[in-house]
Design a protein around this motif. Structure first.
Motif, PDB file in Angstrom:
ATOM      1  N   GLN A 299       0.817  -1.213   0.000  1.00  0.00           N
ATOM      2  CA  GLN A 299       0.000   0.000   0.000  1.00  0.00           C
ATOM      3  C   GLN A 299       0.850   1.262   0.000  1.00  0.00           C
ATOM      4  O   GLN A 299       0.508   2.253  -0.652  1.00  0.00           O
ATOM      5  N   ILE A 300       1.982   1.236   0.700  1.00  0.00           N
ATOM      6  CA  ILE A 300       2.864   2.401   0.708  1.00  0.00           C
ATOM      7  C   ILE A 300       3.495   2.621  -0.664  1.00  0.00           C
ATOM      8  O   ILE A 300       3.540   3.742  -1.182  1.00  0.00           O
ATOM      9  N   LEU A 301       3.981   1.550  -1.287  1.00  0.00           N
ATOM     10  CA  LEU A 301       4.720   1.669  -2.539  1.00  0.00           C
ATOM     11  C   LEU A 301       3.823   1.837  -3.757  1.00  0.00           C
ATOM     12  O   LEU A 301       4.145   2.592  -4.681  1.00  0.00           O
TER      13      LEU A 301
ATOM     14  N   GLY B 173       1.298  -7.870  -3.106  1.00  0.00           N
ATOM     15  CA  GLY B 173       0.305  -7.836  -4.168  1.00  0.00           C
ATOM     16  C   GLY B 173      -1.088  -7.539  -3.651  1.00  0.00           C
ATOM     17  O   GLY B 173      -1.829  -6.728  -4.227  1.00  0.00           O
ATOM     18  N   LEU B 174      -1.462  -8.172  -2.540  1.00  0.00           N
ATOM     19  CA  LEU B 174      -2.788  -7.931  -1.956  1.00  0.00           C
ATOM     20  C   LEU B 174      -2.943  -6.474  -1.534  1.00  0.00           C
ATOM     21  O   LEU B 174      -3.975  -5.842  -1.769  1.00  0.00           O
ATOM     22  N   GLY B 175      -1.888  -5.932  -0.916  1.00  0.00           N
ATOM     23  CA  GLY B 175      -1.953  -4.556  -0.436  1.00  0.00           C
ATOM     24  C   GLY B 175      -1.982  -3.533  -1.545  1.00  0.00           C
ATOM     25  O   GLY B 175      -2.658  -2.506  -1.437  1.00  0.00           O
ATOM     26  N   GLY B 176      -1.271  -3.797  -2.632  1.00  0.00           N
ATOM     27  CA  GLY B 176      -1.273  -2.851  -3.740  1.00  0.00           C
ATOM     28  C   GLY B 176      -2.605  -2.775  -4.448  1.00  0.00           C
ATOM     29  O   GLY B 176      -2.980  -1.728  -4.997  1.00  0.00           O
ATOM     30  N   ALA B 177      -3.357  -3.864  -4.447  1.00  0.00           N
ATOM     31  CA  ALA B 177      -4.642  -3.878  -5.143  1.00  0.00           C
ATOM     32  C   ALA B 177      -5.702  -3.061  -4.407  1.00  0.00           C
ATOM     33  O   ALA B 177      -6.480  -2.326  -5.032  1.00  0.00           O
ATOM     34  N   THR B 178      -5.747  -3.158  -3.080  1.00  0.00           N
ATOM     35  CA  THR B 178      -6.871  -2.619  -2.314  1.00  0.00           C
ATOM     36  C   THR B 178      -7.152  -1.135  -2.546  1.00  0.00           C
ATOM     37  O   THR B 178      -8.273  -0.763  -2.920  1.00  0.00           O
ATOM     38  N   PRO B 179      -6.175  -0.219  -2.342  1.00  0.00           N
ATOM     39  CA  PRO B 179      -6.511   1.202  -2.510  1.00  0.00           C
ATOM     40  C   PRO B 179      -6.884   1.554  -3.940  1.00  0.00           C
ATOM     41  O   PRO B 179      -7.664   2.486  -4.174  1.00  0.00           O
ATOM     42  N   ASN B 180      -6.361   0.805  -4.901  1.00  0.00           N
ATOM     43  CA  ASN B 180      -6.635   1.129  -6.295  1.00  0.00           C
ATOM     44  C   ASN B 180      -7.995   0.621  -6.755  1.00  0.00           C
ATOM     45  O   ASN B 180      -8.632   1.218  -7.632  1.00  0.00           O
ATOM     46  N   LEU B 181      -8.475  -0.471  -6.168  1.00  0.00           N
ATOM     47  CA  LEU B 181      -9.850  -0.897  -6.437  1.00  0.00           C
ATOM     48  C   LEU B 181     -10.833   0.156  -5.942  1.00  0.00           C
ATOM     49  O   LEU B 181     -11.807   0.499  -6.628  1.00  0.00           O
ATOM     50  N   ILE B 182     -10.594   0.668  -4.756  1.00  0.00           N
ATOM     51  CA  ILE B 182     -11.462   1.698  -4.190  1.00  0.00           C
ATOM     52  C   ILE B 182     -11.375   2.975  -5.013  1.00  0.00           C
ATOM     53  O   ILE B 182     -12.385   3.617  -5.342  1.00  0.00           O
TER      54      ILE B 182
ATOM     55  N   GLY C 171      -3.404   9.081  -0.766  1.00  0.00           N
ATOM     56  CA  GLY C 171      -4.040   9.337   0.522  1.00  0.00           C
ATOM     57  C   GLY C 171      -4.680   8.105   1.111  1.00  0.00           C
ATOM     58  O   GLY C 171      -4.482   7.777   2.288  1.00  0.00           O
ATOM     59  N   LEU C 172      -5.443   7.387   0.277  1.00  0.00           N
ATOM     60  CA  LEU C 172      -6.091   6.176   0.758  1.00  0.00           C
ATOM     61  C   LEU C 172      -5.073   5.086   1.040  1.00  0.00           C
ATOM     62  O   LEU C 172      -5.138   4.397   2.065  1.00  0.00           O
ATOM     63  N   GLY C 173      -4.101   4.916   0.129  1.00  0.00           N
ATOM     64  CA  GLY C 173      -3.087   3.879   0.331  1.00  0.00           C
ATOM     65  C   GLY C 173      -2.247   4.127   1.567  1.00  0.00           C
ATOM     66  O   GLY C 173      -1.903   3.197   2.302  1.00  0.00           O
ATOM     67  N   THR C 174      -1.920   5.400   1.830  1.00  0.00           N
ATOM     68  CA  THR C 174      -1.126   5.721   3.019  1.00  0.00           C
ATOM     69  C   THR C 174      -1.920   5.470   4.299  1.00  0.00           C
ATOM     70  O   THR C 174      -1.385   4.934   5.281  1.00  0.00           O
ATOM     71  N   ALA C 175      -3.196   5.851   4.301  1.00  0.00           N
ATOM     72  CA  ALA C 175      -4.032   5.579   5.484  1.00  0.00           C
ATOM     73  C   ALA C 175      -4.136   4.085   5.735  1.00  0.00           C
ATOM     74  O   ALA C 175      -4.017   3.616   6.885  1.00  0.00           O
ATOM     75  N   LEU C 176      -4.357   3.318   4.666  1.00  0.00           N
ATOM     76  CA  LEU C 176      -4.414   1.859   4.821  1.00  0.00           C
ATOM     77  C   LEU C 176      -3.082   1.299   5.280  1.00  0.00           C
ATOM     78  O   LEU C 176      -3.025   0.359   6.088  1.00  0.00           O
TER      79      LEU C 176
END
Length: 442
Positions: A80-82, A129-138, A386-391
């Motif tokens: 999520q950070i990267l 991989g799981l973390g990178g997908a989440t903020p971008n789906l939202i 913003g969303l990825g950093t919060a997550l």
């Protein structure tokens, strides 16, 4: 959305999207994102389904299981950070597709491990991989939806995450006795790799991203034609602000009065994800240790995630009417009470399932509603950041929850004491939700 996360038009693309009803194209994009979220939920939860089995087969102590849980969640935080900023620079579509391929391949590899150290490593890598997908789906769902409907569309889409975890628990309760724990990871790897055949031709780029970058106007026009029809208004030029600041920047999360909001969100995400991942990681194992059968213990996670799927949609609808953070304040108060109650039920299966459902309704469902609210606070050029950093900050909580749970279980704390401690962050989340409601209403 009342209470500070509103539907005001913040860009020319928002103005176009808000001029038409939600159509089939937007629903199709949200459904594709929901399917990926379902697989993401299944793969994230998979380790909890197999933990009671591999713990026994490999003689792994609770503290080592806690490290394995934490490794996967640390990988999610890294992803999520990267990959949030990467998507703000290169697009939502390539990051979503790449992450889906990554966690599919690594899930298959996990089925072949035979020691806990390699399992820990692969859970970390899969988590990226799981973390990178989440903020971008939202973010992608947010950016194809009209502003007035974003809360509902995002929470409905991301209900796929707990629904995937719930279905995965039910399927795993049948797969593991018949084919062994490895079958869970085989299934979790094959499905996303097959899904790539659908994503390549059907998953679009975000119209907001294309408009802000301005380097592919033909692609933007095609997407807007599909959403609004060919007789739509002409595509407006990017505003000066969008052209001046198209690149993701962590510093932008503190500009224009967002600093206090960002910090409060980070603490709320930490507390929320600590509670959620403690439950997702340890509930089946705790239920098994309380004397319930393995399949019943796994089904407790099904009720937890089923509550989360329903709660996300329900809270999204309520938040659109009464305000996101006011709704979350009430929801997390109920979550704390239900969490403390789980520690008191022992081996009473019916009561455990009921409390797990309520806990999921207001913890996982509350987190989904919080994601929807957060995605509407930040401007488009830093929305995924913003969303990825919060997550990602929240993932520190998701790492702490399973790790603390493992330590407390290994120290022979009573279940009532453990669940009371884990319920305490709910009180802090209630306070933060009230503060955010007041801050964003100004």
């Amino acid at each position: 959305m009342a209470g500070g996360v509103g539907t005001k038009t913040s860009s020319p693309i928002d103005g176009l999207l808000n001029s038409a009803p939600v159509g089939g194209y937007q629903i199709r994009v949200a459904m594709l994102c929901a399917v990926i979220a379902m697989i993401d939920g299944f793969d994230t939860q998979a380790i909890a389904f197999v933990a009671p089995v591999i713990g026994r087969e490999w003689a792994i102590t609770p503290d080592k299981l806690g490290l394995i849980f934490a490794a996967g969640l640390f990988g999610i935080m890294v992803g999520q950070i990267l990959l949030g900023p990467l998507a703000d620079r290169y697009g939502r579509r390539p990051v979503i597709i790449g992450c889906t391929a990554l966690f599919g391949v690594l899930s298959l590899a996990t089925a072949a491990v035979d020691d806990w150290q390699m399992l820990l490593l692969l859970r970390f890598l899969t988590g990226i991989g799981l973390g990178g997908a989440t903020p971008n789906l939202i973010t992608l769902t947010c950016e194809v939806a009209p502003p007035r409907s974003r809360g509902t569309m995002i929470t409905a889409m991301f209900a796929g995450f707990p629904l995937g975890a719930a279905l995965g628990g039910y399927i795993s309760s049948m797969l593991i006795p018949a084919f062994g724990w490895q079958s869970v990871f085989v299934l979790g790897g094959v499905i996303p790799l097959v899904l790539l055949l659908v994503l390549f031709p059907m998953l679009p780029e975000s119209p907001h991203f294309l408009h802000a970058k301005g380097h592919n106007p033909a692609a933007l026009d095609r997407i807007l034609d599909k959403i609004l029809g060919r007789d739509r208004p002409e595509t407006p030029p990017a505003s000066t602000g969008e052209q001046a600041a198209p690149k993701a920047s962590f510093a932008a999360l503190f500009d224009n009065g967002l600093g206090s909001v960002t910090l409060l969100l980070w603490v709320a995400y930490f507390c929320s994800l600590l509670m959620i991942y403690f439950l997702m990681s340890w509930l089946p194992t705790v239920a098994r240790q309380s004397g319930l059968a393995l399949n019943t213990a796994i089904i407790s996670a099904v009720f937890l995630n089923l509550g989360g799927a329903i709660g996300g949609i329900a809270l999204g609808r309520v938040a659109d009417s009464f305000g996101a953070f006011r709704t979350l304040a009430v929801g997390f108060a109920i979550a704390g009470i239900s969490l403390a109650g789980i520690g008191l039920v022992g081996n009473q299966a019916t009561l455990l399932m009921a409390l797990a459902f309520v806990a999921g309704l207001f913890t996982i469902g509350g987190q989904t509603a919080m994601n929807a609210a957060t995605s509407q606070i930040y401007p488009a050029h830093v929305r995924a950041t913003g969303l990825g950093t919060a997550l990602a900050v929240g993932r520190a909580g998701s790492i702490a929850g399973p790790w603390i749970g493992g330590l407390l279980l290994a120290s022979d704390w009573s279940l009532s004491a453990i669940f009371t401690v884990v319920a305490m962050p709910a009180a802090l989340t209630v306070i933060i939700s009230i503060l955010l409601s007041r801050r964003l209403a100004r």
